[in-house]
Scaffold this motif. Structure first.
Motif, PDB file in Angstrom:
ATOM      1  N   LYS A 146       0.826  -1.202   0.000  1.00  0.00           N
ATOM      2  CA  LYS A 146       0.000   0.000   0.000  1.00  0.00           C
ATOM      3  C   LYS A 146       0.863   1.257   0.000  1.00  0.00           C
ATOM      4  O   LYS A 146       2.030   1.229   0.403  1.00  0.00           O
ATOM      5  N   PRO A 147       0.282   2.409  -0.428  1.00  0.00           N
ATOM      6  CA  PRO A 147       0.997   3.684  -0.302  1.00  0.00           C
ATOM      7  C   PRO A 147       1.331   3.970   1.163  1.00  0.00           C
ATOM      8  O   PRO A 147       0.726   3.405   2.076  1.00  0.00           O
ATOM      9  N   THR A 148       2.302   4.864   1.381  1.00  0.00           N
ATOM     10  CA  THR A 148       2.832   5.112   2.723  1.00  0.00           C
ATOM     11  C   THR A 148       1.755   5.385   3.754  1.00  0.00           C
ATOM     12  O   THR A 148       1.772   4.833   4.860  1.00  0.00           O
ATOM     13  N   SER A 149       0.786   6.209   3.433  1.00  0.00           N
ATOM     14  CA  SER A 149      -0.228   6.604   4.410  1.00  0.00           C
ATOM     15  C   SER A 149      -1.284   5.532   4.644  1.00  0.00           C
ATOM     16  O   SER A 149      -2.146   5.691   5.511  1.00  0.00           O
ATOM     17  N   GLN A 150      -1.217   4.414   3.892  1.00  0.00           N
ATOM     18  CA  GLN A 150      -2.251   3.387   3.987  1.00  0.00           C
ATOM     19  C   GLN A 150      -1.704   2.008   4.354  1.00  0.00           C
ATOM     20  O   GLN A 150      -2.407   1.006   4.250  1.00  0.00           O
ATOM     21  N   LYS A 151      -0.442   1.947   4.822  1.00  0.00           N
ATOM     22  CA  LYS A 151       0.180   0.646   5.059  1.00  0.00           C
ATOM     23  C   LYS A 151      -0.397  -0.074   6.272  1.00  0.00           C
ATOM     24  O   LYS A 151      -0.408  -1.301   6.333  1.00  0.00           O
ATOM     25  N   TRP A 152      -0.866   0.678   7.272  1.00  0.00           N
ATOM     26  CA  TRP A 152      -1.481   0.041   8.443  1.00  0.00           C
ATOM     27  C   TRP A 152      -2.961  -0.175   8.155  1.00  0.00           C
ATOM     28  O   TRP A 152      -3.712   0.778   7.947  1.00  0.00           O
ATOM     29  N   ILE A 153      -3.363  -1.426   8.131  1.00  0.00           N
ATOM     30  CA  ILE A 153      -4.747  -1.784   7.800  1.00  0.00           C
ATOM     31  C   ILE A 153      -5.481  -2.094   9.110  1.00  0.00           C
ATOM     32  O   ILE A 153      -5.307  -3.167   9.705  1.00  0.00           O
TER      33      ILE A 153
END
Length: 332
Positions: A146-153
């Motif tokens: 995922k893009p940097t700002s979306q890596k934590w799900i």
């Protein structure tokens, strides 16, 4: 050697049928209706059978050189550790103490712990944005595709039936008493979040050297832990390298960077007991240089070790954590 007290400490000789504390050659039985607390460190027995209740106290440790058979309840409290050289049957629970209202990288030190069961057992984990079944809970996986700002799900309330911070988290499952292999992936970056899979301490040098080199996955002999005490209490990623011989505590998760998708391996032989809980703790800095931009604080450690160079010495030098972006870093 049978535990005969209704409830009591391991170290008290009169609590045992042989009127002495178990020896390394003894087969130990904690029978139904009895509760034993391991209050001593670095204890060894042959076989262990638990049909009653057994607790390894915080900071205490037990090695079962033979087999473990648990049909009762078996709890290991924070910082305690267990190593079983033979087979292991039955569920165990590992309790890890953490401070409330802070972030941690954690992973189950036992097999077969499901996310849903973990969440249901901890109704106080903090809830975040959103409403109803779409409300985020403060539990997430890391996705490097995922893009940097979306890596934590983040998990949603509807996925895990709700959660909100207490000071103890518990993992329940079966013992990993063989070598453990974990898959890794390469996405927009190659950082993967893995964890110590054992309810005992694991030597980081063994892990890093064992997974580096030709035919192995690690890019460098470096791992990163999240330390909430860094950066003025805001937390930051802390670099650990082979030469530090960092002992990875039970339930401690950490990042590694990979060059391929061959996977990483945790060796059963790298397990150990420690007299001090190393969860989130540092080892032996020689020189520590701290800088701040007025908001964030960063540091680098400098070692003087014979045989190293002014270039990058794998296992002696560590990279900055690149799993997320940061506008402020220091390195030497």
């Amino acid at each position: 050697n049978e535990f005969v007290a209704t409830s009591g400490n391991w170290s008290l000789a009169s609590n045992w049928s042989l009127n002495r504390e178990p020896l390394a050659i003894d087969n130990v039985l904690i029978p139904t209706g009895k509760t034993a607390f391991l209050d001593a460190n670095q204890k060894i027995v042959n076989d262990a059978t638990i049909s009653g209740n057994f607790v390894i106290n915080s900071g205490r440790s037990l090695t079962v050189s033979g087999n473990l058979n648990n049909t009762g309840t078996f709890n290991i409290n924070s910082g305690g550790s267990l190593i079983v050289n033979g087979t292991s049957l039955g569920n165990l629970t590992y309790n890890r103490n953490i401070d409330a209202n802070k972030w941690y990288l954690v992973g189950s030190p036992l097999a077969n712990q499901s996310v849903v069961d973990f969440v249901v057992a901890h109704p106080n984990i903090t809830k975040g944005s959103g409403t109803g079944n779409n409300r985020n809970v403060a539990l997430a996986t890391f996705d490097n595709s995922k893009p940097t700002s979306q890596k934590w799900i983040y998990y949603k309330t509807g996925e895990v039936n709700g959660i909100d911070g207490d000071d103890t988290i518990s993992f329940t499952g079966t013992l990993n008493n063989n070598n453990v292999s974990k898959t890794v992936v390469q996405g927009l970056n190659s950082f993967n979040l893995v964890a110590n899979p054992y309810p005992s301490y694991m030597n980081s040098a063994d892990f890093l050297t064992g997974n580096s080199g030709a035919g192995k996955s690690l890019k460098t002999q470096t791992l990163w832990v999240w330390n909430q005490n860094l950066n003025g209490g805001l937390g930051d990623y802390e670099t650990k390298i082979t030469v530090q011989n960092f002992e990875i505590a039970p339930a401690q998760a950490f990042f590694v960077e990979v060059d391929n998708t061959l996977g990483v391996n945790f060796s059963k032989s790298s397990q150990s007991h420690q007299n001090t809980d190393t969860f989130l703790k540092t080892s032996r800095p020689e020189i520590k240089l701290n800088v701040t931009d007025g908001t964030n604080s960063k540091y680098t450690e400098i070692y003087y070790i014979d045989g190293t160079t002014t270039g990058f010495d794998n296992g002696y030098d560590g990279e900055e954590f690149g799993g997320i972006t940061s506008s402020f870093q220091i390195f030497s």
